[in-house]
Design a protein around this motif. Structure first.
Motif, mmCIF file in Angstrom:
data_model
loop_
_atom_site.group_PDB
_atom_site.id
_atom_site.type_symbol
_atom_site.label_atom_id
_atom_site.label_comp_id
_atom_site.label_asym_id
_atom_site.label_seq_id
_atom_site.Cartn_x
_atom_site.Cartn_y
_atom_site.Cartn_z
ATOM 1 N N GLY A 73 4.387 -13.322 14.036
ATOM 2 C CA GLY A 73 4.754 -14.130 12.755
ATOM 3 C C GLY A 73 5.609 -13.137 11.905
ATOM 4 N N ARG A 74 5.100 -11.816 11.774
ATOM 5 C CA ARG A 74 5.863 -10.741 10.898
ATOM 6 C C ARG A 74 7.252 -10.550 11.373
ATOM 7 N N ALA A 75 7.342 -10.438 12.929
ATOM 8 C CA ALA A 75 8.601 -10.333 13.518
ATOM 9 C C ALA A 75 9.583 -11.105 13.244
ATOM 10 N N PRO A 108 0.787 -1.158 -0.009
ATOM 11 C CA PRO A 108 -0.078 0.055 -0.108
ATOM 12 C C PRO A 108 0.813 1.234 -0.146
ATOM 13 N N ASN A 109 2.056 1.150 0.339
ATOM 14 C CA ASN A 109 2.984 2.274 0.332
ATOM 15 C C ASN A 109 3.843 2.513 -0.842
ATOM 16 N N GLY A 110 3.374 1.365 -1.821
ATOM 17 C CA GLY A 110 4.260 1.426 -3.046
ATOM 18 C C GLY A 110 5.092 0.712 -3.352
ATOM 19 N N GLU A 168 17.970 -6.142 3.568
ATOM 20 C CA GLU A 168 19.191 -5.017 3.771
ATOM 21 C C GLU A 168 18.186 -4.046 4.447
ATOM 22 N N ASP A 169 16.968 -3.870 4.042
ATOM 23 C CA ASP A 169 16.036 -2.871 4.809
ATOM 24 C C ASP A 169 15.667 -3.117 5.966
ATOM 25 N N ILE A 170 15.818 -4.435 6.576
ATOM 26 C CA ILE A 170 14.999 -4.772 7.735
ATOM 27 C C ILE A 170 15.800 -4.098 8.727
ATOM 28 N N ASP A 171 14.984 -3.389 9.852
ATOM 29 C CA ASP A 171 15.495 -2.958 11.048
ATOM 30 C C ASP A 171 15.457 -3.913 12.153
ATOM 31 N N LYS A 172 16.571 -4.590 12.369
ATOM 32 C CA LYS A 172 16.421 -6.019 13.313
ATOM 33 C C LYS A 172 15.954 -5.727 14.592
ATOM 34 N N GLU A 173 16.406 -4.420 15.117
ATOM 35 C CA GLU A 173 16.142 -4.127 16.582
ATOM 36 C C GLU A 173 14.701 -3.914 16.709
ATOM 37 N N ARG A 174 14.168 -3.446 15.728
ATOM 38 C CA ARG A 174 12.571 -3.099 15.723
ATOM 39 C C ARG A 174 11.899 -4.371 15.705
ATOM 40 N N ALA A 175 12.400 -5.356 14.734
ATOM 41 C CA ALA A 175 11.667 -6.483 14.702
ATOM 42 C C ALA A 175 11.800 -7.235 16.092
ATOM 43 N N ILE A 176 12.945 -7.255 16.766
ATOM 44 C CA ILE A 176 13.074 -7.824 18.062
ATOM 45 C C ILE A 176 12.299 -7.334 19.121
ATOM 46 N N ASN A 177 12.132 -6.024 19.163
ATOM 47 C CA ASN A 177 11.165 -5.266 20.026
ATOM 48 C C ASN A 177 9.572 -5.626 19.788
ATOM 49 N N SER A 178 9.283 -5.721 18.493
ATOM 50 C CA SER A 178 7.799 -6.052 18.056
ATOM 51 C C SER A 178 7.709 -7.459 18.522
ATOM 52 N N LYS A 179 8.602 -8.275 18.293
ATOM 53 C CA LYS A 179 8.522 -9.637 18.720
ATOM 54 C C LYS A 179 8.014 -9.760 20.269
ATOM 55 N N GLU A 180 9.086 -9.265 20.945
ATOM 56 C CA GLU A 180 8.589 -9.209 22.458
ATOM 57 C C GLU A 180 7.490 -8.589 22.827
ATOM 58 N N ARG A 181 6.931 -7.477 22.182
ATOM 59 C CA ARG A 181 5.805 -6.799 22.440
ATOM 60 C C ARG A 181 4.473 -7.899 22.261
ATOM 61 N N ALA A 182 4.718 -8.575 21.103
ATOM 62 C CA ALA A 182 3.749 -9.543 20.665
ATOM 63 C C ALA A 182 3.659 -10.682 21.651
ATOM 64 N N ASN A 239 9.695 -13.497 11.258
ATOM 65 C CA ASN A 239 10.025 -13.639 9.641
ATOM 66 C C ASN A 239 11.048 -12.430 9.447
ATOM 67 N N ARG A 240 10.828 -11.295 9.883
ATOM 68 C CA ARG A 240 12.006 -10.179 9.681
ATOM 69 C C ARG A 240 13.323 -10.619 10.124
ATOM 70 N N ILE A 241 13.273 -11.315 11.341
ATOM 71 C CA ILE A 241 14.347 -11.536 12.019
ATOM 72 C C ILE A 241 15.127 -12.733 11.259
ATOM 73 N N GLN A 291 0.631 -6.656 2.162
ATOM 74 C CA GLN A 291 0.464 -5.445 3.093
ATOM 75 C C GLN A 291 1.876 -4.828 3.576
ATOM 76 N N SER A 292 3.094 -5.659 3.564
ATOM 77 C CA SER A 292 4.317 -5.095 3.927
ATOM 78 C C SER A 292 5.459 -5.852 3.052
ATOM 79 N N ALA A 293 6.510 -5.183 3.012
ATOM 80 C CA ALA A 293 7.713 -5.871 2.399
ATOM 81 C C ALA A 293 8.760 -5.317 2.707
ATOM 82 N N GLU A 294 10.155 -5.945 2.956
ATOM 83 C CA GLU A 294 11.188 -5.340 3.119
ATOM 84 C C GLU A 294 12.109 -6.065 2.426
ATOM 85 N N THR A 295 13.370 -5.620 1.777
ATOM 86 C CA THR A 295 14.618 -6.632 1.268
ATOM 87 C C THR A 295 15.188 -6.770 2.663
HETATM 88 P P1 ATP Z 1 5.970 -3.003 14.259
HETATM 89 O O1 ATP Z 1 5.637 -3.546 15.517
HETATM 90 O O2 ATP Z 1 7.624 -2.658 14.449
HETATM 91 O O3 ATP Z 1 5.293 -1.778 13.773
HETATM 92 P P2 ATP Z 1 4.334 -4.466 12.487
HETATM 93 O O4 ATP Z 1 4.636 -5.813 12.195
HETATM 94 O O5 ATP Z 1 3.320 -4.167 13.409
HETATM 95 O O6 ATP Z 1 5.785 -3.881 13.199
HETATM 96 P P3 ATP Z 1 3.628 -3.542 9.752
HETATM 97 O O7 ATP Z 1 2.234 -3.032 10.135
HETATM 98 O O8 ATP Z 1 3.921 -5.011 9.323
HETATM 99 O O9 ATP Z 1 4.624 -3.515 11.150
HETATM 100 O O10 ATP Z 1 4.626 -2.616 8.782
HETATM 101 C C1 ATP Z 1 4.334 -1.190 8.931
HETATM 102 C C2 ATP Z 1 5.444 -0.683 8.263
HETATM 103 O O11 ATP Z 1 6.768 -0.790 8.749
HETATM 104 C C3 ATP Z 1 5.703 -1.340 6.776
HETATM 105 O O12 ATP Z 1 5.970 -0.282 5.874
HETATM 106 C C4 ATP Z 1 6.895 -2.294 7.000
HETATM 107 O O13 ATP Z 1 7.723 -2.280 5.639
HETATM 108 C C5 ATP Z 1 7.760 -1.403 7.910
HETATM 109 N N1 ATP Z 1 8.400 -2.063 9.036
HETATM 110 C C6 ATP Z 1 7.825 -2.923 9.975
HETATM 111 N N2 ATP Z 1 8.820 -3.677 10.715
HETATM 112 C C7 ATP Z 1 9.789 -3.236 10.116
HETATM 113 C C8 ATP Z 1 11.519 -3.608 10.309
HETATM 114 N N3 ATP Z 1 11.550 -4.435 11.372
HETATM 115 N N4 ATP Z 1 12.231 -3.001 9.489
HETATM 116 C C9 ATP Z 1 11.967 -2.368 8.485
HETATM 117 N N5 ATP Z 1 10.760 -2.067 8.254
HETATM 118 C C10 ATP Z 1 9.556 -2.460 8.957
#
Ligand code: ATP
Length: 134
Positions: A122-124, A11-13, A87-101, A126-128, A81-85
């Motif tokens: 599942g998203r977190a 949805p973001n392009g 290289e573009d994955i923010d690992k810290e963010r994914a780890i935090n998201s995993k802990e929150r979930a 997968n990103r890790i 709904q979302s996609a990242e290469t």
């Molecule tokens: P978070 O809790 O960190 O927001 P989420 O799984 O709820 O994670 P999404 O709703 O799937 O996040 O994605 C929202 C936007 O943020 C999308 O554009 C997605 O590509 C981007 N995004 C989410 N997590 C990451 C990440 N770890 N690294 C890079 N981009 C991310």
């Protein structure tokens, strides 16, 4: 080797586009799917998972969440709904998201949407995993 165009769109392009893809591997609701040039046209629902892209120049990985793939003879479009290469994955963010979930899933609170937390987990995860491919 015959090649085809791959576009990954959210949805973001556009997140990824390549014209010289030899093989793409995707995770559909019914299992793993490998697509090469000349594949029979089809549409399939995608699960959260990785997308593996093989080109003559090497292999790339993307993390994608739920959506669809459209296969045409010369073009594959991944609409998610979302996609990242990797290289573009923010690992810290994914780890935090995993802990929150995980906290939500273990909280025993009535106001927690467990299916939503499971999908976020599942998203977190997968990103890790995909971040390891960079
Ligand atoms: P978070 O809790 O960190 O927001 P989420 O799984 O709820 O994670 P999404 O709703 O799937 O996040 O994605 C929202 C936007 O943020 C999308 O554009 C997605 O590509 C981007 N995004 C989410 N997590 C990451 C990440 N770890 N690294 C890079 N981009 C991310």
């Amino acid at each position: 080797m015959n090649t085809f165009t791959l576009d990954v769109v959210t949805p973001n392009g556009s997140v990824y586009s390549a014209k010289d893809v030899e093989l793409v591997v995707l995770h559909t609701e019914t299992g793993e799917m490998g697509v090469m040039a000349g594949h029979i046209p089809t549409v399939a629902a995608l699960k959260t998972g990785y997308v593996k892209v093989n080109k003559a120049s090497g292999t790339e990985y993307l993390a994608v969440s739920e959506g669809f793939v459209e296969v045409r003879t010369d073009k594959v479009t991944v609409l998610v709904q979302s996609a990242e290469t990797a290289e573009d994955i923010d690992k810290e963010r994914a780890i935090n998201s995993k802990e929150r979930a995980e906290e939500r899933l273990h909280s025993n609170r009535d106001d927690v949407d467990y299916r939503r937390a499971e999908r976020a987990l599942g998203r977190a995860i997968n990103r890790i995993e995909v971040a390891k491919f960079r």
